[in-house]
Scaffold this motif. Structure first.
Motif, PDB file in Angstrom:
ATOM      1  N   ALA A  46      -5.935  26.952  49.015  1.00 56.30           N
ATOM      2  CA  ALA A  46      -4.231  26.986  49.617  1.00 56.30           C
ATOM      3  C   ALA A  46      -3.373  25.704  49.774  1.00 56.30           C
ATOM      4  CB  ALA A  46      -4.850  27.638  51.048  1.00 56.30           C
ATOM      5  N   ASP A  47      -4.076  24.695  49.467  1.00 55.85           N
ATOM      6  CA  ASP A  47      -3.189  22.944  49.918  1.00 55.85           C
ATOM      7  C   ASP A  47      -2.187  22.973  48.615  1.00 55.85           C
ATOM      8  OD1 ASP A  47      -5.012  22.879  47.664  1.00 55.85           O
ATOM      9  OD2 ASP A  47      -5.278  20.900  48.040  1.00 55.85           O
ATOM     10  N   PHE A  48      -2.643  24.021  47.074  1.00 60.30           N
ATOM     11  CA  PHE A  48      -1.295  24.235  46.268  1.00 60.30           C
ATOM     12  C   PHE A  48      -0.958  25.834  45.798  1.00 60.30           C
ATOM     13  CE2 PHE A  48      -5.406  24.388  43.896  1.00 60.30           C
ATOM     14  CZ  PHE A  48      -5.668  24.913  43.407  1.00 60.30           C
ATOM     15  N   GLY A  49      -1.760  26.445  46.258  1.00 60.00           N
ATOM     16  CA  GLY A  49      -1.408  27.791  46.764  1.00 60.00           C
ATOM     17  C   GLY A  49      -0.293  27.904  47.327  1.00 60.00           C
ATOM     18  N   VAL A  50       0.017  27.601  48.138  1.00 53.92           N
ATOM     19  CA  VAL A  50       1.411  27.852  48.829  1.00 53.92           C
ATOM     20  C   VAL A  50       1.934  27.684  48.755  1.00 53.92           C
ATOM     21  CG1 VAL A  50       2.031  28.211  51.563  1.00 53.92           C
ATOM     22  CG2 VAL A  50      -0.171  28.973  51.030  1.00 53.92           C
ATOM     23  N   PRO A  51       2.366  26.587  48.500  1.00 55.27           N
ATOM     24  CA  PRO A  51       3.733  26.008  47.560  1.00 55.27           C
ATOM     25  C   PRO A  51       3.613  26.432  46.308  1.00 55.27           C
ATOM     26  CG  PRO A  51       1.817  24.071  47.952  1.00 55.27           C
ATOM     27  CD  PRO A  51       1.570  24.797  48.621  1.00 55.27           C
ATOM     28  N   MET A  52       2.876  27.054  45.464  1.00 53.46           N
ATOM     29  CA  MET A  52       2.943  28.085  44.085  1.00 53.46           C
ATOM     30  C   MET A  52       3.765  29.001  45.259  1.00 53.46           C
ATOM     31  SD  MET A  52       0.670  30.256  41.943  1.00 53.46           S
ATOM     32  CE  MET A  52       0.491  31.549  43.108  1.00 53.46           C
ATOM     33  N   LEU A  53       3.647  29.571  45.703  1.00 53.35           N
ATOM     34  CA  LEU A  53       3.938  31.421  46.621  1.00 53.35           C
ATOM     35  C   LEU A  53       5.456  31.098  47.369  1.00 53.35           C
ATOM     36  CD1 LEU A  53       4.313  33.881  47.474  1.00 53.35           C
ATOM     37  CD2 LEU A  53       2.554  32.961  49.734  1.00 53.35           C
ATOM     38  N   ASN A  54       5.045  29.240  47.807  1.00 54.89           N
ATOM     39  CA  ASN A  54       6.779  28.997  48.407  1.00 54.89           C
ATOM     40  C   ASN A  54       7.699  28.736  47.408  1.00 54.89           C
ATOM     41  OD1 ASN A  54       5.840  29.403  50.919  1.00 54.89           O
ATOM     42  ND2 ASN A  54       5.786  26.949  51.170  1.00 54.89           N
ATOM     43  N   GLY A  55       7.326  29.062  45.858  1.00 55.24           N
ATOM     44  CA  GLY A  55       8.929  27.927  45.059  1.00 55.24           C
ATOM     45  C   GLY A  55       8.839  29.353  45.006  1.00 55.24           C
ATOM     46  N   ILE A  56       8.478  30.396  43.986  1.00 53.47           N
ATOM     47  CA  ILE A  56       8.551  32.007  43.519  1.00 53.47           C
ATOM     48  C   ILE A  56       9.498  32.070  44.610  1.00 53.47           C
ATOM     49  CG2 ILE A  56       7.889  34.267  43.179  1.00 53.47           C
ATOM     50  CD1 ILE A  56       5.132  32.581  42.342  1.00 53.47           C
ATOM     51  N   GLN A  57       8.775  32.361  46.198  1.00 56.52           N
ATOM     52  CA  GLN A  57      10.067  32.933  46.750  1.00 56.52           C
ATOM     53  C   GLN A  57      11.198  32.387  46.901  1.00 56.52           C
ATOM     54  OE1 GLN A  57       8.681  36.078  49.424  1.00 56.52           O
ATOM     55  NE2 GLN A  57      10.704  35.981  48.791  1.00 56.52           N
ATOM     56  N   LEU A  58      11.643  31.126  46.598  1.00 53.92           N
ATOM     57  CA  LEU A  58      12.350  30.726  46.837  1.00 53.92           C
ATOM     58  C   LEU A  58      13.249  31.063  46.399  1.00 53.92           C
ATOM     59  CD1 LEU A  58      14.692  28.336  47.879  1.00 53.92           C
ATOM     60  CD2 LEU A  58      13.378  26.783  46.169  1.00 53.92           C
ATOM     61  N   ALA A  59      12.553  31.045  45.076  1.00 52.99           N
ATOM     62  CA  ALA A  59      13.354  31.505  43.361  1.00 52.99           C
ATOM     63  C   ALA A  59      14.150  33.248  43.803  1.00 52.99           C
ATOM     64  CB  ALA A  59      12.889  31.221  42.114  1.00 52.99           C
ATOM     65  N   VAL A  60      13.325  33.716  43.792  1.00 53.55           N
ATOM     66  CA  VAL A  60      13.432  35.028  44.016  1.00 53.55           C
ATOM     67  C   VAL A  60      14.343  35.248  45.335  1.00 53.55           C
ATOM     68  CG1 VAL A  60      12.720  37.720  45.337  1.00 53.55           C
ATOM     69  CG2 VAL A  60      11.937  35.932  43.311  1.00 53.55           C
TER      70      VAL A  60
END
Length: 391
Positions: A34-48
């Motif tokens: 999750a330490d790199f899964g959550v930043p991945m999700l956050n990056g997607i959500q920020l762009a969207v």
């Protein structure tokens, strides 16, 4: 009973809102990765969020359908099948190579484009014949990262490599890529250690590596096992450098090894320094939205952010407005306008023959200094002022 849109007398009824475009997101949002899964999700959500704030795709907002694979291949397969049932138009995701490998055919068979922003296993984008493949990637694959690091080792005079790789699909693929990169330089590892995730002590393997005359330790694992190696070296008083691919930038290494992590070198596509306007804006937006001073794994967030915009640009490239997996695939492969991203400038990032957006010139060498990742070379910091294009 039908719902009517109210309007003032003498005016036309308000048009019904357009349905959202469903985009799957899959990754390890809980569990050991999750330490790199959550930043991945956050990056997607920020762009969207940014995309929807300006109207989405021709008035249709993007709607994320998020599935947690917990870094488990079986759960990942189930989640992938659920996304197909949920009728997503495309999916962004996967952090773990082994999890992704078990799910690729789900998206391929459903003709749903999958854009991978984190998982680096070389084989992921070669599973299917390139012209037919729906699997794309916005990340430096291991076949780029391994020779990039090996070239740096040779330049530094570290030519007696001890290779420590886990036995996951990620570690197996990385092991093979490192061995191939060394062979291209007429070198072989002086010691090879393989281990399962969860190992707590590698001191015996480290002793064997030291006895073999290793002058550098190359680790290929994604979890806290990187810290096990670093702490084991420290306990032995063995002062050789530790190098590897991008997981050496993860908190489970930096925080788990503490001072034993200092000086470690790793391959990066993005280092969280505001070296130009695009990167400064991204870092500020991420910090503001998620109320953090530092992104745990900046590379995961930045790659995912760019992957989201590439999907949006692919939608904008649809000539007739008819959305389908086939149409999105064709647009990704050649109908998109240039996207000026955070990691790179994406000018024709994909083609029918090439599903990798990241090329070797986009990579930089990171180093742990004072508990944070920064540029290993001043010239990389200067070069990073200019966002690279694919070569």
């Amino acid at each position: 009973m039908a719902t009517l849109a109210w309007a003032q007398p003498g005016t036309a009824p308000l048009p019904a809102p357009k349905p959202p475009i469903r985009v799957g997101v899959i990754g390890p949002f809980t569990g050991p990765s999750a330490d790199f899964g959550v930043p991945m999700l956050n990056g997607i959500q920020l762009a969207v969020n940014e995309i929807n704030a300006v109207g989405g795709y021709l008035g249709q907002p993007l709607e994320l359908v998020v599935k947690d694979d917990q870094a488990d291949p079986d759960l990942g397969r189930q989640a992938s099948e659920a996304l197909v049932r949920d009728k997503v138009q495309a999916t962004i995701g996967f952090c773990n190579t082994g999890v992704a490998a078990k799910s690729l055919e789900v998206f391929q068979n459903a003709h749903i484009p999958l854009i991978i922003p984190c998982a680096t296993g070389t084989a992921l984008t070669t599973r299917f014949p390139a012209p037919e493949s729906y699997i794309f990637r916005v990340q430096g694959r291991d076949a780029l990262q391994a020779p990039f690091m090996v070239d740096d080792l040779v330049k530094r005079g570290w030519d007696r490599v001890a290779l420590f790789a886990d036995t996951t699909g990620y570690g197996e693929g990385g092991h093979n890529d490192v061995v191939a990169a060394l062979a291209a330089r007429q070198l072989k590892p002086v010691h090879v250690a393989r281990f399962a995730l969860g190992v707590k002590d590698l001191s015996e393997e480290l002793k064997r590596a030291r006895a073999a005359g290793a002058n550098v330790v190359f680790t290929y694992t994604v979890g806290p096992e990187n810290a096990v190696v670093a702490n084991g070296r420290k306990a032995l008083g063995w002062k050789v450098p530790q190098v590897g691919p991008w997981p050496l930038s993860f908190p489970n290494f930096i925080e788990g090894a503490r001072d034993a992590a200092e000086g470690a070198l790793m391959v990066q596509t993005f280092i969280a320094e505001p070296s130009n306007e695009r990167r400064a804006a991204f870092l500020a937006s991420y910090a503001r939205q998620y109320k953090v001073r530092r992104i745990p794994v900046p590379m995961a967030a930045a790659n995912a952010y760019d992957a989201s915009y590439l999907l949006m640009y692919a939608l904008l490239g649809l000539r007739d407005g008819q959305i389908s997996g086939e149409a999105i695939k064709a647009s990704l492969e050649g109908r998109m306008k240039t996207y000026y991203g955070v990691v790179a400038t994406y000018d024709k990032p994909f083609s029918p023959q090439d599903k990798e957006a990241i090329s070797a010139n986009m990579l930089v060498m990171g180093q742990i200094k004072n508990g944070a990742v920064t540029f290993a070379y001043p010239e990389d910091a200067k070069r990073n002022l200019f966002v690279q294009r694919k070569q």
